[in-house]
Scaffold this motif. Structure first.
Motif, PDB file in Angstrom:
ATOM      1  N   ARG A  21       0.847  -1.124  -0.004  1.00  0.00           N
ATOM      2  CA  ARG A  21      -0.030  -0.174  -0.128  1.00  0.00           C
ATOM      3  C   ARG A  21       1.119   1.291  -0.082  1.00  0.00           C
ATOM      4  O   ARG A  21       0.642   2.221  -0.509  1.00  0.00           O
ATOM      5  N   LEU A  22       1.884   1.174   0.531  1.00  0.00           N
ATOM      6  CA  LEU A  22       2.995   2.317   0.803  1.00  0.00           C
ATOM      7  C   LEU A  22       3.524   2.682  -0.499  1.00  0.00           C
ATOM      8  O   LEU A  22       3.498   3.795  -1.062  1.00  0.00           O
ATOM      9  N   GLU A  23       4.110   1.555  -1.142  1.00  0.00           N
ATOM     10  CA  GLU A  23       4.576   1.680  -2.446  1.00  0.00           C
ATOM     11  C   GLU A  23       3.740   2.191  -3.668  1.00  0.00           C
ATOM     12  O   GLU A  23       3.869   3.213  -4.379  1.00  0.00           O
ATOM     13  N   HIS A  24       2.393   1.811  -3.288  1.00  0.00           N
ATOM     14  CA  HIS A  24       1.373   2.045  -4.370  1.00  0.00           C
ATOM     15  C   HIS A  24       1.117   3.666  -4.123  1.00  0.00           C
ATOM     16  O   HIS A  24       0.902   4.498  -5.114  1.00  0.00           O
ATOM     17  N   ALA A  25       1.036   3.974  -3.013  1.00  0.00           N
ATOM     18  CA  ALA A  25       0.931   5.606  -2.714  1.00  0.00           C
ATOM     19  C   ALA A  25       1.918   6.362  -3.444  1.00  0.00           C
ATOM     20  O   ALA A  25       1.537   7.619  -3.903  1.00  0.00           O
ATOM     21  N   VAL A  66       4.612   5.552  -5.683  1.00  0.00           N
ATOM     22  CA  VAL A  66       4.693   5.425  -6.802  1.00  0.00           C
ATOM     23  C   VAL A  66       3.681   5.764  -7.598  1.00  0.00           C
ATOM     24  O   VAL A  66       4.071   6.169  -8.543  1.00  0.00           O
ATOM     25  N   VAL A  67       2.337   5.785  -7.306  1.00  0.00           N
ATOM     26  CA  VAL A  67       1.242   5.944  -8.040  1.00  0.00           C
ATOM     27  C   VAL A  67       0.582   7.173  -7.887  1.00  0.00           C
ATOM     28  O   VAL A  67       0.241   7.949  -8.613  1.00  0.00           O
ATOM     29  N   ARG A  68       0.246   6.932  -6.700  1.00  0.00           N
ATOM     30  CA  ARG A  68      -0.964   8.016  -6.121  1.00  0.00           C
ATOM     31  C   ARG A  68      -0.313   9.671  -6.144  1.00  0.00           C
ATOM     32  O   ARG A  68      -1.071  10.306  -6.730  1.00  0.00           O
ATOM     33  N   VAL A  69       0.551   9.701  -5.510  1.00  0.00           N
ATOM     34  CA  VAL A  69       1.348  11.061  -5.010  1.00  0.00           C
ATOM     35  C   VAL A  69       1.670  11.533  -6.542  1.00  0.00           C
ATOM     36  O   VAL A  69       1.331  12.908  -6.985  1.00  0.00           O
ATOM     37  N   PRO A  70       2.519  10.891  -7.448  1.00  0.00           N
ATOM     38  CA  PRO A  70       2.809  11.492  -8.775  1.00  0.00           C
ATOM     39  C   PRO A  70       1.307  11.752  -9.629  1.00  0.00           C
ATOM     40  O   PRO A  70       1.331  12.756 -10.343  1.00  0.00           O
ATOM     41  N   ARG A  71       0.515  10.910  -9.550  1.00  0.00           N
ATOM     42  CA  ARG A  71      -0.876  11.297 -10.335  1.00  0.00           C
ATOM     43  C   ARG A  71      -1.534  12.529  -9.681  1.00  0.00           C
ATOM     44  O   ARG A  71      -1.792  13.259 -10.557  1.00  0.00           O
ATOM     45  N   LEU A  72      -1.605  12.722  -8.278  1.00  0.00           N
ATOM     46  CA  LEU A  72      -2.115  13.939  -7.764  1.00  0.00           C
ATOM     47  C   LEU A  72      -1.156  15.263  -8.148  1.00  0.00           C
ATOM     48  O   LEU A  72      -1.823  16.227  -8.728  1.00  0.00           O
ATOM     49  N   LEU A  73       0.118  14.823  -8.189  1.00  0.00           N
ATOM     50  CA  LEU A  73       1.232  16.116  -8.670  1.00  0.00           C
ATOM     51  C   LEU A  73       0.885  16.609 -10.267  1.00  0.00           C
ATOM     52  O   LEU A  73       1.059  17.739 -10.589  1.00  0.00           O
ATOM     53  N   ALA A  74       0.570  15.583 -11.178  1.00  0.00           N
ATOM     54  CA  ALA A  74       0.430  15.942 -12.428  1.00  0.00           C
ATOM     55  C   ALA A  74      -0.822  16.078 -12.636  1.00  0.00           C
ATOM     56  O   ALA A  74      -1.426  16.484 -13.907  1.00  0.00           O
ATOM     57  N   ARG A  75      -1.877  16.251 -11.841  1.00  0.00           N
ATOM     58  CA  ARG A  75      -3.159  16.512 -12.159  1.00  0.00           C
ATOM     59  C   ARG A  75      -3.696  17.777 -12.873  1.00  0.00           C
ATOM     60  O   ARG A  75      -4.318  17.761 -13.903  1.00  0.00           O
ATOM     61  N   PRO A  76      -3.086  18.797 -12.154  1.00  0.00           N
ATOM     62  CA  PRO A  76      -2.997  20.178 -12.699  1.00  0.00           C
ATOM     63  C   PRO A  76      -2.609  20.348 -14.252  1.00  0.00           C
ATOM     64  O   PRO A  76      -3.147  21.049 -14.993  1.00  0.00           O
ATOM     65  N   VAL A  77      -1.582  19.506 -14.612  1.00  0.00           N
ATOM     66  CA  VAL A  77      -0.766  19.882 -15.766  1.00  0.00           C
ATOM     67  C   VAL A  77      -1.511  18.988 -16.823  1.00  0.00           C
ATOM     68  O   VAL A  77      -1.529  19.251 -18.156  1.00  0.00           O
ATOM     69  N   ARG A  78      -2.513  18.067 -16.504  1.00  0.00           N
ATOM     70  CA  ARG A  78      -3.220  17.092 -17.520  1.00  0.00           C
ATOM     71  C   ARG A  78      -4.091  17.987 -18.410  1.00  0.00           C
ATOM     72  O   ARG A  78      -4.300  17.527 -19.384  1.00  0.00           O
TER      73      ARG A  78
END
Length: 190
Positions: free
Chosen positions: A80-84, A86-98
């Motif tokens: 769960r920590l790895e998923h958060a 490696v996947v979730r945090v970068p996805r949240l950071l890239a959301r405004p740029v999408r």
């Protein structure tokens, strides 16, 4: 031992065998586990198959009880920590740029590719070594409590991932035969 003998078949990761052959078909290992469980059920034993793989058990004898640990493994903090991270945090950071159209889509693809690469090349090779311990710990909460309640005649270890759980079962049941041999006898030596 009195009553019905109990046999536990540990096949945490049937895709890995104790002596892997290059290019071996994983379905062969599933058939071995299913065949052993069916044989011991025919002999009148109470059979328990413990696994962390959700699929491939459709042909398992109905008298054998399947214990799946994949749900408990998914709830463990390490994956769960790895998923958060490696996947979730970068996805949240890239959301405004999408929302920027084509450049945002390129950045999102790059983020996705980077996340997949980190998962496959960094996390999975390390987790492969920790997974047997994670699964043994996951089994402690559910399956091991049930296994401690009644005596066990035989524990058959089908893959390397099952070894830590087999050690715990051997400590719980010192009279049980714990083996990697796939003998089809309740009274065979280890």
């Amino acid at each position: 031992m009195t009553g019905t003998p109990r046999v536990i078949v540990l096949a945490m990761d049937p895709n890995l065998t104790m002596d892997p052959l290059p290019g071996a078909d994983p379905r062969v290992q599933y058939r071995r586990v299913i065949g052993l469980a069916g044989h011991f059920a025919e002999e009148g034993a109470e059979v328990h198959v413990v696994t962390a793989e959700p699929d491939g058990w459709d042909a398992l004898d109905g008298r054998a009880r399947l214990h799946r640990l994949d749900g408990a493994e998914a709830r463990h903090p390490l994956p769960r920590l790895e998923h958060a991270l490696v996947v979730r945090v970068p996805r949240l950071l890239a959301r405004p740029v999408r929302r920027l159209g084509r450049p945002g889509a390129r950045m999102d693809r790059a983020r996705s590719t980077a996340s997949t690469t980190v998962h496959r090349r960094a996390f999975l090779p390390l987790y492969r070594h920790a997974r047997p311990l994670v699964l043994a710990r996951a089994a402690r909460r559910g399956f091991l409590r049930e296994a401690a309640a009644a005596p066990v005649a035989r524990v058959i270890v089908m893959d390397r991932t099952s070894v830590p759980l087999a050690r715990r079962l051997a400590r719980l049941h010192p009279d049980a035969v714990v083996t990697t041999r796939q003998d089809r006898s309740l009274h065979a030596k280890p």
